[in-house]
Write a protein that holds these residues in place. Sequence first.
Motif, PDB file in Angstrom:
ATOM      1  N   GLN A   1       0.808  -1.223   0.000  1.00  0.00           N
ATOM      2  CA  GLN A   1       0.000   0.000   0.000  1.00  0.00           C
ATOM      3  C   GLN A   1       0.841   1.274   0.000  1.00  0.00           C
ATOM      4  O   GLN A   1       0.341   2.340  -0.338  1.00  0.00           O
TER       5      GLN A   1
ATOM      6  N   TYR B   1      -4.764   9.590   0.067  1.00  0.00           N
ATOM      7  CA  TYR B   1      -5.464   8.385  -0.373  1.00  0.00           C
ATOM      8  C   TYR B   1      -6.030   8.534  -1.775  1.00  0.00           C
ATOM      9  O   TYR B   1      -6.359   9.638  -2.223  1.00  0.00           O
ATOM     10  N   ASP B   2      -6.160   7.384  -2.432  1.00  0.00           N
ATOM     11  CA  ASP B   2      -6.891   7.349  -3.698  1.00  0.00           C
ATOM     12  C   ASP B   2      -8.252   6.711  -3.449  1.00  0.00           C
ATOM     13  O   ASP B   2      -8.685   6.552  -2.307  1.00  0.00           O
ATOM     14  N   GLU B   3      -8.933   6.298  -4.510  1.00  0.00           N
ATOM     15  CA  GLU B   3     -10.290   5.774  -4.380  1.00  0.00           C
ATOM     16  C   GLU B   3     -10.349   4.402  -3.730  1.00  0.00           C
ATOM     17  O   GLU B   3     -11.434   3.909  -3.399  1.00  0.00           O
ATOM     18  N   SER B   4      -9.201   3.754  -3.518  1.00  0.00           N
ATOM     19  CA  SER B   4      -9.206   2.399  -2.960  1.00  0.00           C
ATOM     20  C   SER B   4      -9.441   2.374  -1.456  1.00  0.00           C
ATOM     21  O   SER B   4      -9.713   1.317  -0.890  1.00  0.00           O
ATOM     22  N   VAL B   5      -9.349   3.512  -0.782  1.00  0.00           N
ATOM     23  CA  VAL B   5      -9.465   3.506   0.675  1.00  0.00           C
ATOM     24  C   VAL B   5     -10.917   3.254   1.095  1.00  0.00           C
ATOM     25  O   VAL B   5     -11.834   3.897   0.599  1.00  0.00           O
TER      26      VAL B   5
ATOM     27  N   ARG C   1       1.523   9.037  -0.977  1.00  0.00           N
ATOM     28  CA  ARG C   1       0.361   8.332  -1.531  1.00  0.00           C
ATOM     29  C   ARG C   1       0.218   6.953  -0.898  1.00  0.00           C
ATOM     30  O   ARG C   1       1.193   6.226  -0.744  1.00  0.00           O
TER      31      ARG C   1
ATOM     32  N   THR D   1      -2.378   3.399  -0.979  1.00  0.00           N
ATOM     33  CA  THR D   1      -3.482   2.647  -1.562  1.00  0.00           C
ATOM     34  C   THR D   1      -3.849   1.504  -0.629  1.00  0.00           C
ATOM     35  O   THR D   1      -3.098   1.162   0.277  1.00  0.00           O
ATOM     36  N   TYR D   2      -4.975   0.856  -0.843  1.00  0.00           N
ATOM     37  CA  TYR D   2      -5.456  -0.211   0.052  1.00  0.00           C
ATOM     38  C   TYR D   2      -5.746  -1.475  -0.705  1.00  0.00           C
ATOM     39  O   TYR D   2      -6.514  -1.431  -1.634  1.00  0.00           O
TER      40      TYR D   2
ATOM     41  N   SER E   1      -2.519  -3.939  -1.993  1.00  0.00           N
ATOM     42  CA  SER E   1      -2.350  -4.555  -3.307  1.00  0.00           C
ATOM     43  C   SER E   1      -2.719  -6.030  -3.321  1.00  0.00           C
ATOM     44  O   SER E   1      -3.117  -6.560  -4.351  1.00  0.00           O
TER      45      SER E   1
END
Length: 247
Positions: free
Chosen positions: A95, A122-126, A201, A203-204, A206
């Motif tokens: 992440q 964060y991006d949209e994956s959180v 950055r 992400t949540y 991989s």
Amino acid sequence: MFKPCVMIPVYDHEHAIGAVVEAVLAHGLPCMLVDDGSKPSCARVLDQLAAAHPGSVMLVRHAVNQGKGGAVLTGFHSAAQAGYTHLLQVDADGQHATSDIPRFIALARLHPHAVIAGCPVYDESVPKLRLYARYLTHVWIWINTLSFAIRDSMCGFRIYPVAPVVALASRCALGKRMNFDPEILVRLFWDGVQVVNLPTRVTYPSDGVSHFNALRDNVLISRMHTVLFFGMLIRLPKLLARKWRSA
């Protein structure tokens, strides 16, 4: 002397850890893997990584799972024994943006006595519930430090000076699970260690694996906030004096 090492606590992240290690090694830094009692399939992957990169990847192993905090503390003691001055903590699930490692290292060189703490972008994956729940911890951290110096206490992407952490761990029983990341920052702050925040950055995650146990870890985190609150009250004059001096 500035001698950094990257440390990755690993518990059953066999599908993501290989890419994370390769990304770390691309920056020319030694890497320590702390196997926190992973299942055999993950343990084999970690053995293969250590064998494929002799001299660059060190493997430390727990026979029984101790939790993220327990694995990180083992990493600190191993780093101290190996002569490393700074430990860059990176999660095993992919992440964290390992491309930001040079930024963490550069800031640590400029502020060798400080913790460089990742502040997530964060991006949209959180997961939205996880995102909003973090703010409850943020508020308690700000109360327990009487400061906004720690912008995010839960991101595990950060670089520490090794000596203050080892000294703190020798006199204080720190949380061994998901309560470790916020508690260590508060207690280091109480000890006078500066916290420098670095946006990064996140992400949540991989590999789709999360070891956050909603019941157990929320209970531990709530208990931690309560203990820290009373610790703050004991330190209130000192914290207020520090706040007054910095005003």
